[in-house]
Design an enzyme around this catalytic site. Structure first.
Site, PDB file in Angstrom:
ATOM      1  N   VAL A  78       9.388 -16.880   2.177  1.00  0.00           N
ATOM      2  CA  VAL A  78       9.790 -17.554   0.937  1.00  0.00           C
ATOM      3  C   VAL A  78      10.209 -16.482  -0.066  1.00  0.00           C
ATOM      4  CG1 VAL A  78       8.284 -19.584   1.183  1.00  0.00           C
ATOM      5  CG2 VAL A  78       7.388 -17.506   0.107  1.00  0.00           C
ATOM      6  N   VAL A  79      10.823 -16.919  -1.171  1.00  0.00           N
ATOM      7  CA  VAL A  79      11.195 -15.959  -2.206  1.00  0.00           C
ATOM      8  C   VAL A  79       9.981 -15.733  -3.105  1.00  0.00           C
ATOM      9  CG1 VAL A  79      12.842 -15.385  -4.019  1.00  0.00           C
ATOM     10  CG2 VAL A  79      13.481 -17.025  -2.253  1.00  0.00           C
ATOM     11  N   TYR A  85       2.156 -17.111  -3.052  1.00  0.00           N
ATOM     12  CA  TYR A  85       1.242 -17.876  -2.197  1.00  0.00           C
ATOM     13  C   TYR A  85      -0.165 -17.998  -2.783  1.00  0.00           C
ATOM     14  CZ  TYR A  85       4.391 -18.647   1.726  1.00  0.00           C
ATOM     15  OH  TYR A  85       5.398 -19.115   2.532  1.00  0.00           O
ATOM     16  N   TYR A 128      10.193  -5.760   9.611  1.00  0.00           N
ATOM     17  CA  TYR A 128       8.906  -6.363   9.249  1.00  0.00           C
ATOM     18  C   TYR A 128       7.829  -6.140  10.314  1.00  0.00           C
ATOM     19  CZ  TYR A 128       5.717  -8.980   6.435  1.00  0.00           C
ATOM     20  OH  TYR A 128       4.638  -9.299   5.654  1.00  0.00           O
ATOM     21  N   ASP A 168      -7.631  -4.549 -11.440  1.00  0.00           N
ATOM     22  CA  ASP A 168      -7.306  -4.034 -10.114  1.00  0.00           C
ATOM     23  C   ASP A 168      -8.295  -4.528  -9.054  1.00  0.00           C
ATOM     24  OD1 ASP A 168      -6.510  -2.655  -7.927  1.00  0.00           O
ATOM     25  OD2 ASP A 168      -7.042  -0.668  -8.689  1.00  0.00           O
ATOM     26  N   PHE A 182      -3.334  -9.065 -11.341  1.00  0.00           N
ATOM     27  CA  PHE A 182      -3.014  -7.866 -12.115  1.00  0.00           C
ATOM     28  C   PHE A 182      -1.728  -8.153 -12.867  1.00  0.00           C
ATOM     29  CE2 PHE A 182      -3.238  -2.950 -11.462  1.00  0.00           C
ATOM     30  CZ  PHE A 182      -3.853  -2.842 -12.694  1.00  0.00           C
TER      31      PHE A 182
HETATM   32  N1  LIG Z   1       6.621 -13.929   0.468  1.00  0.00           N
HETATM   33  C1  LIG Z   1       6.671 -14.196   1.752  1.00  0.00           C
HETATM   34  O1  LIG Z   1       7.723 -14.513   2.318  1.00  0.00           O
HETATM   35  C2  LIG Z   1       5.395 -14.149   2.552  1.00  0.00           C
HETATM   36  C3  LIG Z   1       5.374 -14.754   3.827  1.00  0.00           C
HETATM   37  C4  LIG Z   1       4.192 -14.765   4.547  1.00  0.00           C
HETATM   38  C5  LIG Z   1       3.058 -14.126   4.040  1.00  0.00           C
HETATM   39  N2  LIG Z   1       3.115 -13.528   2.806  1.00  0.00           N
HETATM   40  C6  LIG Z   1       1.885 -12.851   2.328  1.00  0.00           C
HETATM   41  O2  LIG Z   1       1.324 -13.574   1.251  1.00  0.00           O
HETATM   42  C7  LIG Z   1       0.537 -12.675   0.459  1.00  0.00           C
HETATM   43  C8  LIG Z   1       0.929 -12.840  -1.010  1.00  0.00           C
HETATM   44  O3  LIG Z   1       2.260 -12.439  -1.164  1.00  0.00           O
HETATM   45  P1  LIG Z   1       3.293 -13.112  -2.168  1.00  0.00           P
HETATM   46  O4  LIG Z   1       4.600 -13.045  -1.487  1.00  0.00           O
HETATM   47  O5  LIG Z   1       2.765 -14.412  -2.619  1.00  0.00           O
HETATM   48  O6  LIG Z   1       3.291 -12.020  -3.337  1.00  0.00           O
HETATM   49  P2  LIG Z   1       3.353 -12.063  -4.926  1.00  0.00           P
HETATM   50  O7  LIG Z   1       3.965 -10.781  -5.328  1.00  0.00           O
HETATM   51  O8  LIG Z   1       3.961 -13.325  -5.416  1.00  0.00           O
HETATM   52  O9  LIG Z   1       1.789 -12.116  -5.349  1.00  0.00           O
HETATM   53  C9  LIG Z   1       0.971 -11.008  -5.344  1.00  0.00           C
HETATM   54  C10 LIG Z   1      -0.315 -11.286  -6.102  1.00  0.00           C
HETATM   55  O10 LIG Z   1      -1.160 -10.125  -5.997  1.00  0.00           O
HETATM   56  C11 LIG Z   1      -1.593  -9.759  -7.303  1.00  0.00           C
HETATM   57  N3  LIG Z   1      -1.845  -8.307  -7.309  1.00  0.00           N
HETATM   58  C12 LIG Z   1      -1.017  -7.300  -6.932  1.00  0.00           C
HETATM   59  N4  LIG Z   1      -1.650  -6.113  -7.047  1.00  0.00           N
HETATM   60  C13 LIG Z   1      -2.901  -6.378  -7.497  1.00  0.00           C
HETATM   61  C14 LIG Z   1      -4.029  -5.578  -7.808  1.00  0.00           C
HETATM   62  N5  LIG Z   1      -4.029  -4.249  -7.646  1.00  0.00           N
HETATM   63  N6  LIG Z   1      -5.144  -6.199  -8.278  1.00  0.00           N
HETATM   64  C15 LIG Z   1      -5.184  -7.556  -8.458  1.00  0.00           C
HETATM   65  N7  LIG Z   1      -4.144  -8.347  -8.145  1.00  0.00           N
HETATM   66  C16 LIG Z   1      -3.020  -7.774  -7.679  1.00  0.00           C
HETATM   67  C17 LIG Z   1      -0.500 -10.189  -8.236  1.00  0.00           C
HETATM   68  O11 LIG Z   1      -0.986 -10.258  -9.577  1.00  0.00           O
HETATM   69  C18 LIG Z   1      -0.146 -11.542  -7.617  1.00  0.00           C
HETATM   70  O12 LIG Z   1      -1.081 -12.511  -8.030  1.00  0.00           O
HETATM   71  C19 LIG Z   1       0.808 -11.271   1.002  1.00  0.00           C
HETATM   72  O13 LIG Z   1      -0.228 -10.920   1.903  1.00  0.00           O
HETATM   73  C20 LIG Z   1       2.105 -11.458   1.755  1.00  0.00           C
HETATM   74  O14 LIG Z   1       2.284 -10.510   2.777  1.00  0.00           O
HETATM   75  C21 LIG Z   1       4.245 -13.551   2.039  1.00  0.00           C
END
Ligand SMILES: NC(=O)c1ccc[n+]([C@@H]2O[C@H](COP(=O)([O-])OP(=O)(O)OC[C@H]3O[C@@H](n4cnc5c(N)ncnc54)[C@H](O)[C@@H]3O)[C@@H](O)[C@H]2O)c1
Length: 396
Positions: free
Chosen positions: A273-274, A53, A235, A111, A74
């Site tokens: 989403v995945v 996202y 969840y 980080d 990261f």
């Molecule tokens: N995937 C879903 O189905 C879904 C649905 C609704 C909401 N969300 C929310 O969306 C947000 C993003 O999740 P996602 O699913 O896109 O995850 P993702 O794993 O694709 O992305 C995570 C991001 O965080 C970064 N990251 C992780 N640890 C870090 C650190 N210590 N320092 C700097 N960057 C760091 C990664 O590099 C990456 O850019 C989250 O809050 C998640 O809960 C996800």
């Protein structure tokens, strides 16, 4: 090097640079195809900008609103012998496409929970952009070292209050099994809130505001998932839900702070989403495979870019945002449509190893999972030699 996928549980330990670039390109084309985002942001900070996202947010801001973007993530760089992480290649590709269109793009790899990276971010904004008018908080992390106490908090994905048994798919064996999930201890709940709750979001906004790098009218949003009964045990009513409820608490103070300069803060609810983060959540793969089946049949299937592009146009920068009673922005309406949820629930009852492929879109789930790492992307020649070394232009 010829790179093939090597899947281990909910991770693929190899990645494909060309496939990652093609994924980024597809998302850019999607946003451009929708035309400019009226009244969109011009200087944007995305925390967690390299995958899922957050990447979709960076792409929407840059290619929908023409914004200058600063991305924090990261990730690991590739070497001649070993591919880097997907987020590294996504970011290298994003920079390439942004710069080709004359869009400012810089990234900081480190980080985001640390004071050091917050300071580096502030310095970069001061030097290059002056201020930002949107901060997207899209971190998904398994652990956090607290910047004040130095303590390391690990998050867990467990139910709260009682143990539960949840149907899920063993993605290695491709079998449907019952998974016994032990209830979390209070310490596990607290640690998960420390990692995925709102404290770090609040720290970011306070640091940016105190440094004077938030423009008048600046907005911020953090992403959450709520879902419905089918996933609530693991969840919304579980440890990760406790962390997400913390966002709903913290947003009140953050909103008050930004409102003082005519700005706003919202939690935005996005659909399932995945992503690398969601693949790790028990029961999510099977739920997603069923959800894909139902939503594709109805012609309403969406991924990260469709969700975030819609969020920007309809709600964050729309005249008539989709707000719920708690003041959250809602982009998950199609997933939570009672008819969609009822159809998924009915299929869930009947799913087992024999019916997995017939009742769910497990193939679609698997393909999207591999695509996260740059594999099975249309138009990519996977027999062609590719270098795992891909520099990110303008890494601070
Ligand atoms: N995937 C879903 O189905 C879904 C649905 C609704 C909401 N969300 C929310 O969306 C947000 C993003 O999740 P996602 O699913 O896109 O995850 P993702 O794993 O694709 O992305 C995570 C991001 O965080 C970064 N990251 C992780 N640890 C870090 C650190 N210590 N320092 C700097 N960057 C760091 C990664 O590099 C990456 O850019 C989250 O809050 C998640 O809960 C996800």
């Amino acid at each position: 090097m010829i790179i093939k996928p090597r899947v281990r549980g909910f991770l693929c330990i190899t990645t494909h640079p060309t496939g990652c670039e093609a994924n980024v390109k597809r998302q850019i084309d999607y946003v451009k195809g929708k035309g400019p985002i009226e009244g969109g942001p011009k200087r944007v900070l995305v925390i967690g900008a390299s995958t899922g996202y957050g990447l979709a947010s960076r792409i929407s801001a840059a290619f929908g609103a023409g914004a200058a973007t600063l991305g924090i993530f990261f990730e690991k760089e590739g070497t001649e012998k070993k591919p880097g992480t997907a987020g590294w290649y996504n970011s290298a590709a994003f920079h390439k496409f942004a710069e080709a269109e004359g869009l400012y793009a810089k990234s900081i790899n480190g980080d985001a929970f640390s004071d050091e990276i917050k300071q580096k971010t502030i310095e970069t904004i001061k030097a290059d952009l002056g201020q930002v008018d949107l901060v997207v908080y899209s971190l998904a992390a398994p652990r956090r070292q607290h910047p004040v106490t130095g303590e390391i908090h690990n998050s867990t994905l467990k139910p709260i209050g009682s143990d539960t048994v949840q149907k899920g798919v063993n993605t290695d064996k491709e079998e449907v099994q019952d998974f016994h999930l032990e209830q979390a201890t209070q310490e596990e709940i607290d640690n998960t809130v420390a990692v995925m709750g709102g404290e770090d979001w609040q720290m970011w906004i306070e640091a940016l505001d105190e440094a004077g790098v938030l423009a008048d009218g600046a907005k911020t949003t953090a992403y959450t998932y709520i879902g419905e009964k089918l996933t609530w045990d693991i969840y919304w009513h579980g440890t990760i839900g406790a962390a997400k409820k913390d966002l709903d608490k913290r947003v009140i103070d953050i909103r008050e702070r930004l409102a003082a300069h005519g700005g706003d803060a919202r939690v935005s609810v996005l659909k399932a989403v995945v992503t690398q983060a969601s693949a790790a959540i028990p029961a999510m793969p099977i739920y997603l495979a069923l959800l894909f089946k139902v939503m594709k049949e109805r012609g309403v299937h969406e991924g990260c870019i469709e969700q975030v592009d819609g969020l920007f146009r309809d709600s964050l920068y729309g005249q008539d945002p989709y707000l719920d009673e708690e003041g959250r922005l809602r982009a998950d309406r199609k997933e939570l449509d009672p008819e969609v949820q009822a159809a998924v629930a009915a299929l869930w009852e009947d799913i087992n190893t024999d019916t997995l492929r017939q009742l769910s879109d497990f193939e679609g789930y698997k393909r999207e999972f591999l695509q996260l790492f740059g594999f099975e992307v249309e138009g990519v020649d996977y027999e062609a030699d590719v270098s795992p070394v891909a520099p990110i232009a303008n890494l601070v």
